[in-house]
Design a protein around this motif. Structure first.
Motif, short mmCIF file in Angstrom:
data_model
loop_
_atom_site.label_atom_id
_atom_site.label_comp_id
_atom_site.label_asym_id
_atom_site.label_seq_id
_atom_site.Cartn_x
_atom_site.Cartn_y
_atom_site.Cartn_z
N SER A 1 34.18 3.60 -0.88
CA SER A 1 34.96 2.38 -1.01
C SER A 1 36.54 2.96 -1.09
O SER A 1 37.08 2.93 -2.25
N PRO A 2 37.02 3.58 -0.10
CA PRO A 2 38.21 4.00 -0.03
C PRO A 2 39.50 3.01 -0.30
O PRO A 2 40.65 3.64 -0.53
N ALA A 3 39.21 1.79 -0.15
CA ALA A 3 40.14 0.87 -0.19
C ALA A 3 40.53 0.32 -1.76
O ALA A 3 41.42 -0.71 -2.10
N GLU A 4 39.73 0.96 -2.65
CA GLU A 4 39.76 0.57 -4.02
C GLU A 4 41.29 0.84 -4.39
O GLU A 4 41.96 1.71 -4.01
N THR A 5 41.90 -0.01 -5.29
CA THR A 5 43.17 0.10 -5.82
C THR A 5 43.03 1.32 -6.71
O THR A 5 42.26 1.50 -7.83
N LYS A 6 44.22 2.30 -6.65
CA LYS A 6 44.39 3.46 -7.63
C LYS A 6 45.36 3.10 -8.44
O LYS A 6 46.60 2.62 -8.03
N VAL A 7 45.38 3.40 -9.77
CA VAL A 7 46.02 3.18 -10.85
C VAL A 7 46.43 4.35 -11.49
O VAL A 7 45.52 5.23 -11.84
N SER A 8 47.68 4.54 -11.93
CA SER A 8 48.33 5.27 -12.82
C SER A 8 49.20 4.76 -13.87
O SER A 8 50.00 3.96 -13.61
N VAL A 9 49.16 5.20 -15.38
CA VAL A 9 49.93 4.47 -16.15
C VAL A 9 50.69 5.63 -16.77
O VAL A 9 50.09 6.90 -17.22
N SER A 10 51.75 5.38 -17.50
CA SER A 10 52.71 6.37 -18.30
C SER A 10 52.22 6.05 -19.87
O SER A 10 51.57 4.97 -20.16
N GLN A 11 52.36 7.01 -20.55
CA GLN A 11 52.48 6.82 -22.09
C GLN A 11 53.42 5.76 -22.49
O GLN A 11 54.52 5.59 -21.98
N ASN A 12 53.09 4.78 -23.43
CA ASN A 12 53.91 3.78 -23.77
C ASN A 12 55.19 4.39 -24.45
O ASN A 12 55.27 5.50 -25.23
N TYR A 13 56.23 3.72 -24.37
CA TYR A 13 57.57 3.97 -24.96
C TYR A 13 58.12 2.72 -25.32
O TYR A 13 58.26 1.72 -24.65
N PRO A 14 59.01 2.94 -26.44
CA PRO A 14 58.76 3.90 -27.72
C PRO A 14 57.44 4.06 -28.30
O PRO A 14 56.66 3.22 -28.18
N ASN A 15 57.24 5.12 -28.67
CA ASN A 15 56.02 5.37 -29.73
C ASN A 15 56.17 6.30 -30.53
O ASN A 15 56.73 7.62 -30.25
N PRO A 16 56.22 6.02 -31.81
CA PRO A 16 55.56 4.82 -32.47
C PRO A 16 56.52 3.51 -32.24
O PRO A 16 57.60 3.49 -31.69
N VAL A 17 55.74 2.59 -32.19
CA VAL A 17 56.35 1.23 -31.93
C VAL A 17 56.79 0.27 -33.10
O VAL A 17 56.05 0.33 -34.25
N VAL A 18 57.80 -0.43 -33.12
CA VAL A 18 58.30 -1.26 -34.05
C VAL A 18 58.13 -2.56 -33.88
O VAL A 18 57.21 -3.20 -34.56
#
Length: 435
Positions: free
Chosen positions: A346-363
Motif C-alpha cells: 500500500s504505497p499510497a498510505e499517508t505518511k506522517v511525522s510529528v514534532s515534540q510538543n512546544y512548550p513542554n512543560p505546558v502551562v
C-alpha cells in the motif's frame, strides 16, 4: 522441546549439560555440551542423551545456555539452530523424525576451537545469542537472528556493543555467511545493503530526524544482546510471515533509562520483502513499560497472529547489586491482525511525522507540528499514566504539508500525560508534561 510425527507423539529435546562453573562436570570432553534426546511414546521412555555428529569435542570446546532454538516441526522435518557467539552459527536438520541429523554451518567463527585462555582481542560481528526459525508451507526453512559487535578480552570474558546490532534473515535459498571476511561478514550495514537485515533499533519514532535517547552510559537495560534482538518468526498456510522483536525506543523512558517496545514487520510474499516497522506496544498503557521476551505461536487463524511478551516497569535484568532492582513481571497475550501483512502493498498510505510538543512543560496551551504526505483527517486523544482518556480533539481534515495542532489544557492537573494522534491510516504517540 517440540513434538512431531503423524499423531504428535514423538518428543524431541535439546539441552545443555551443566558446565563446571555451575557445579556440573565435563561431558565427553566438553565443558557444556549440547545433547539431544527423544521419546517416541509421548514421554513414557526416552533415548540416552547424545551429542549429535558435528557438535562434539572435535569441533567445539563448549557451548553456552539459552543460545539454541527448535523450529516447529513440519511432518518428519526437524531443525534447530545454535547461535553461540564463541562458536560457529550451526543449523541441524533431520528429515526422518530425528533418526539422523545433518549439520550446516551458517556462519564460520574466525577463531575455531576458541580457547578462553588465549582469546584474540580484536573485534568482530557475531550472533548475539537470540534466534528463531520456521518452515514456510513449501518446506523452506527461515532463520532470524540477532547480531552485535563484540571483542574477546583474553581473560575468558568478552565485551560487546549492543548499538552496533540488528536482526538478520536467512533462508534455504540464500548462501551461508562463510568463505569471506568472517570478522565482518555479519556487519549490519553490509547486510542491510543486501536486504538481509530486517530488524532495527535506530527507529526515528517521532520523525524529527534524530534518535532521542537519554544521556549517559547506562541509558538502556542490559540483556546481553543487541538493542534490536529477541526475534520471533512464523508463517501461515498462505506463506504470510510475521516478525516480532524487542527493541530500544526513543522518547519512552523512566528518567534514567529508555524502554524497549515490541515491534513487528509483515511479509505477504514468503519473506522476500517486508513491510514497514510498526511499534505494536505504543498504547499509552505501555508508556512506563519495558516490553521484552516475545514468543510467537507457530499456529494462527485466518484473521490473527498470536504471541506473548513480558512487561515490567524497570529496564534490564535485575541483578543483585545492580542499579536495576527487581520488580513485578507480567505476561501479555496479544493478537495481531493479519491486515499488517498487506502494508507493504500500500504505497499510497499517508505518511506522517510529528514534532515534540512546544512548550513542554505546558502551562495552558501547547502545540505540535504535524507533517502529512497527503490530506488526512486528524484527531488527538490525551491520556493519563493510568491509560484513562482525558481529552479528545478533532481537527477535521488537514491539507498536505506542515500543520500545527493546538492543545488547550488549562483544566488539567499537573503531571505526565500521553497523546495518541490518528492521521489517516497512521497512529503516532507522544508524551507531554503539565506544569
Amino acid at each position: 522441546m517440540v513434538s512431531s510425527g503423524d499423531n504428535r507423539n514423538t518428543l524431541h529435546v535439546i539441552s545443555l549439560t551443566g558446565p563446571t562453573a555451575n557445579g556440573g562436570t565435563v561431558f565427553n570432553g566438553q565443558d557444556g555440551a549440547i545433547v539431544y534426546t527423544r521419546s517416541t511414546n509421548m514421554g513414557l521412555a526416552w533415548s540416552t542423551p547424545v551429542v549429535l555428529p558435528g557438535l562434539g569435542s572435535d569441533y567445539y570446546r563448549s557451548f553456552s545456555s539459552d543460545v539454541y532454538e527448535f523450529a516447529e516441526p513440519q511432518g518428519n522435518n526437524l531443525a534447530f539452530a545454535i547461535v553461540d557467539n564463541s562458536n560457529d552459527m550451526i543449523l541441524m536438520r533431520s528429515s526422518d523424525n530425528g533418526e539422523t541429523w545433518q549439520k550446516k554451518v551458517l556462519w564460520e567463527h574466525p577463531y575455531p576451537m576458541l580457547d578462553p585462555a588465549t582469546m584474540a582481542t580484536d573485534t568482530l560481528y557475531a550472533p548475539d545469542g537470540c534466534v528463531s526459525l520456521s518452515f514456510d508451507n513449501t518446506g523452506k526453512l527461515h532463520v532470524v537472528f540477532g547480531v552485535y559487535r563484540m571483542m574477546f578480552l583474553g581473560d575468558g570474558t568478552y565485551t560487546y556493543w549492543p548499538g552496533l546490532s540488528g536482526i538478520m534473515h536467512w533462508s534455504d535459498d540464500m548462501p551461508a555467511f562463510t568463505g569471506g571476511d568472517q570478522k565482518n561478514i555479519l556487519d549490519p550495514d553490509l547486510l542491510d545493503a543486501q536486504g538481509i537485515q530486517i530488524g532495527y533499533y535506530n527507529i526515528d519514532w517521532n520523525g524529527d530526524g534524530e534518535l532521542n535517547y537519554l544521556d549517559g552510559d547506562d541509558f538502556y537495560g542490559n540483556y546481553g544482546c543487541g538493542w534490536a534482538s529477541m526475534p520471533q518468526i512464523a508463517f501461515d498456510e498462505n506463506n504470510y510471515a510475521i516478525l516480532i522483536y524487542s527493541s530500544l525506543i526513543e522518547n519512552f523512558d523512566n528518567g534514567i533509562q529508555n524502554y524497549r517496545h515490541i515491534w513487528c514487520r509483515a511479509s505477504s510474499d514468503n519473506g522476500a520483502t517486508w513491510g514497514p516497522v510498526i511499534d505494536i506496544s505504543d498504547d499509552p498503557i505501555h508508556m512506563f513499560d519495558e516490553c521484552i521476551f516475545p514468543s510467537v505461536s507457530s499456529g494462527s487463524d485466518a484473521e490473527n497472529w498470536y504471541f506473548t511478551y513480558m512487561i515490567d516497569n524497570e529496564p534490564g535484568l535485575a541483578v543483585q547489586g545492580d542499579e536495576d532492582p527487581p520488580s513485578d513481571n507480567y505476561y501479555n497475550f496479544y493478537h495481531l491482525s493479519k491486515i499488517f501483512n498487506g502494508v507493504n502493498e500500500s504505497p499510497a498510505e499517508t505518511k506522517v511525522s510529528v514534532s515534540q510538543n512546544y512548550p513542554n512543560p505546558v502551562v495552558d496551551e501547547t502545540f505540535i507540528n504535524i507533517s502529512l504526505s497527503s490530506a488526512a483527517k486528524v484527531r488527538l486523544t490525551l491520556y493519563n499514566t493510568d491509560g484513562q482518556r482525558i481529552k479528545d480533539i478533532n481537527y477535521g481534515e488537514l491539507p498536505l504539508g506542515l500543520n500545527t495542532l493546538g492543545i488547550s489544557i488549562p483544566e488539567i492537573d499537573t503531571g505526565i500525560y500521553f497523546y495518541k494522534i490518528h492521521a489517516g491510516n497512521e497512529i503516532l504517540t507522544g508524551k507531554l508534561a503539565v506544569k
